[in-house]
Design a protein around this motif. Structure first.
Motif, PDB file in Angstrom:
ATOM      1  N   ALA A 288       0.834  -1.206   0.000  1.00  0.00           N
ATOM      2  CA  ALA A 288       0.000   0.000   0.000  1.00  0.00           C
ATOM      3  C   ALA A 288       0.871   1.259   0.000  1.00  0.00           C
ATOM      4  CB  ALA A 288      -0.926   0.003   1.215  1.00  0.00           C
ATOM      5  N   GLU A 289       1.961   1.246   0.753  1.00  0.00           N
ATOM      6  CA  GLU A 289       2.867   2.396   0.772  1.00  0.00           C
ATOM      7  C   GLU A 289       3.552   2.575  -0.578  1.00  0.00           C
ATOM      8  OE1 GLU A 289       5.451   1.766   4.117  1.00  0.00           O
ATOM      9  OE2 GLU A 289       3.923   2.394   5.554  1.00  0.00           O
ATOM     10  N   ARG A 290       3.914   1.470  -1.230  1.00  0.00           N
ATOM     11  CA  ARG A 290       4.516   1.554  -2.559  1.00  0.00           C
ATOM     12  C   ARG A 290       3.541   2.163  -3.559  1.00  0.00           C
ATOM     13  NH1 ARG A 290       6.762  -3.330  -1.739  1.00  0.00           N
ATOM     14  NH2 ARG A 290       5.047  -4.406  -2.747  1.00  0.00           N
ATOM     15  N   GLU A 291       2.283   1.709  -3.515  1.00  0.00           N
ATOM     16  CA  GLU A 291       1.263   2.246  -4.419  1.00  0.00           C
ATOM     17  C   GLU A 291       1.049   3.736  -4.156  1.00  0.00           C
ATOM     18  OE1 GLU A 291      -2.347   0.006  -4.202  1.00  0.00           O
ATOM     19  OE2 GLU A 291      -1.379  -1.845  -4.844  1.00  0.00           O
ATOM     20  N   LYS A 292       1.033   4.117  -2.896  1.00  0.00           N
ATOM     21  CA  LYS A 292       0.838   5.525  -2.554  1.00  0.00           C
ATOM     22  C   LYS A 292       2.018   6.355  -3.048  1.00  0.00           C
ATOM     23  CE  LYS A 292       0.031   8.651   1.288  1.00  0.00           C
ATOM     24  NZ  LYS A 292       0.008   8.811   2.725  1.00  0.00           N
ATOM     25  N   ALA A 293       3.238   5.849  -2.886  1.00  0.00           N
ATOM     26  CA  ALA A 293       4.430   6.566  -3.342  1.00  0.00           C
ATOM     27  C   ALA A 293       4.433   6.695  -4.861  1.00  0.00           C
ATOM     28  CB  ALA A 293       5.691   5.858  -2.863  1.00  0.00           C
ATOM     29  N   GLU A 294       3.994   5.629  -5.548  1.00  0.00           N
ATOM     30  CA  GLU A 294       3.939   5.686  -7.008  1.00  0.00           C
ATOM     31  C   GLU A 294       2.860   6.658  -7.468  1.00  0.00           C
ATOM     32  OE1 GLU A 294       3.341   1.656  -8.194  1.00  0.00           O
ATOM     33  OE2 GLU A 294       5.383   1.060  -7.681  1.00  0.00           O
ATOM     34  N   GLY A 295       1.760   6.735  -6.741  1.00  0.00           N
ATOM     35  CA  GLY A 295       0.679   7.653  -7.091  1.00  0.00           C
ATOM     36  C   GLY A 295       1.060   9.096  -6.840  1.00  0.00           C
ATOM     37  N   ASP A 296       1.900   9.354  -5.850  1.00  0.00           N
ATOM     38  CA  ASP A 296       2.326  10.710  -5.515  1.00  0.00           C
ATOM     39  C   ASP A 296       3.480  11.186  -6.387  1.00  0.00           C
ATOM     40  OD1 ASP A 296       0.429  10.686  -3.564  1.00  0.00           O
ATOM     41  OD2 ASP A 296       1.822  10.346  -1.905  1.00  0.00           O
ATOM     42  N   ALA A 297       4.124  10.286  -7.109  1.00  0.00           N
ATOM     43  CA  ALA A 297       5.280  10.656  -7.924  1.00  0.00           C
ATOM     44  C   ALA A 297       4.831  11.514  -9.109  1.00  0.00           C
ATOM     45  CB  ALA A 297       5.983   9.402  -8.430  1.00  0.00           C
ATOM     46  N   PRO A 298       5.655  12.494  -9.485  1.00  0.00           N
ATOM     47  CA  PRO A 298       5.290  13.324 -10.639  1.00  0.00           C
ATOM     48  C   PRO A 298       5.285  12.470 -11.902  1.00  0.00           C
ATOM     49  CG  PRO A 298       7.539  13.794  -9.922  1.00  0.00           C
ATOM     50  CD  PRO A 298       6.937  12.850  -8.927  1.00  0.00           C
ATOM     51  N   PRO A 299       4.483  12.848 -12.880  1.00  0.00           N
ATOM     52  CA  PRO A 299       4.439  12.049 -14.101  1.00  0.00           C
ATOM     53  C   PRO A 299       5.808  12.051 -14.781  1.00  0.00           C
ATOM     54  CG  PRO A 299       3.197  14.092 -14.359  1.00  0.00           C
ATOM     55  CD  PRO A 299       3.619  13.995 -12.931  1.00  0.00           C
ATOM     56  N   ALA A 300       6.061  11.006 -15.496  1.00  0.00           N
ATOM     57  CA  ALA A 300       7.347  10.874 -16.178  1.00  0.00           C
ATOM     58  C   ALA A 300       7.468  11.937 -17.268  1.00  0.00           C
ATOM     59  CB  ALA A 300       7.462   9.477 -16.774  1.00  0.00           C
ATOM     60  N   ALA A 301       8.699  12.375 -17.518  1.00  0.00           N
ATOM     61  CA  ALA A 301       8.943  13.388 -18.545  1.00  0.00           C
ATOM     62  C   ALA A 301       8.599  12.812 -19.911  1.00  0.00           C
ATOM     63  CB  ALA A 301      10.396  13.825 -18.499  1.00  0.00           C
TER      64      ALA A 301
END
Length: 152
Positions: A117-130
């Motif tokens: 769940a923490e991994r999913e949250k971190a991936e969701g909070d990450a800025p979109p890829a360039a």
């Protein structure tokens, strides 16, 4: 004081703890039954009638008023004969090991779920890829063409 007590009881932690204690007590009963009724008879069968509960050492003589079997641990204990019941201790240790292993499996599973769940949250909070370079170049060309068309 009653209002303060009600606030204390209404906290989630207290209710969670109460539920945990009740479930834990029930789970302990299930584990004891698993050990006494399933695991120990199988161990006894494998080792030719080996029964841990019948292993004890009498620490004092049996009273003259005792009429039961001198090899019955529960009856001797009920009659007040001091006994060193190492067989019962082995059974309790096996109960503990089973319970500890099951709790270990539960904690391990919960930790994996929390980590996912923490991994999913971190991936969701990450800025979109360039954007790739070719997409950026095409956008610049488009914007330049719009400017030229607007100027003409």
């Amino acid at each position: 004081m009653l209002k303060e007590f009600r606030t204390f009881i209404a906290r989630g932690n207290v209710l969670d703890l109460a539920v945990g204690v009740i479930i834990g007590a029930s789970f302990g009963t299930i584990t004891k039954s698993l050990t006494d009724d399933i695991i120990m008879p199988v161990i006894g069968w494998l080792f030719g009638g080996f029964d841990f509960s019948s292993y004890f050492i009498r620490l004092a003589p049996i009273p003259a008023t005792y009429t039961g079997s001198p090899d019955n641990y529960a009856a001797l204990k009920a009659a007040g004969v001091p006994l060193f019941g190492y067989g019962e201790f082995v059974t309790v240790v096996i109960n503990f090991l089973i319970l500890a292993f099951i709790v270990f499996l539960l904690v391990r599973s919960v930790n994996k779920i929390i980590a996912a769940a923490e991994r999913e949250k971190a991936e969701g909070d990450a800025p979109p890829a360039a954007d790739p370079a070719d997409v950026v170049l095409l956008r610049e060309i488009r914007d330049e063409l719009k400017r030229k068309n607007a100027a003409s």
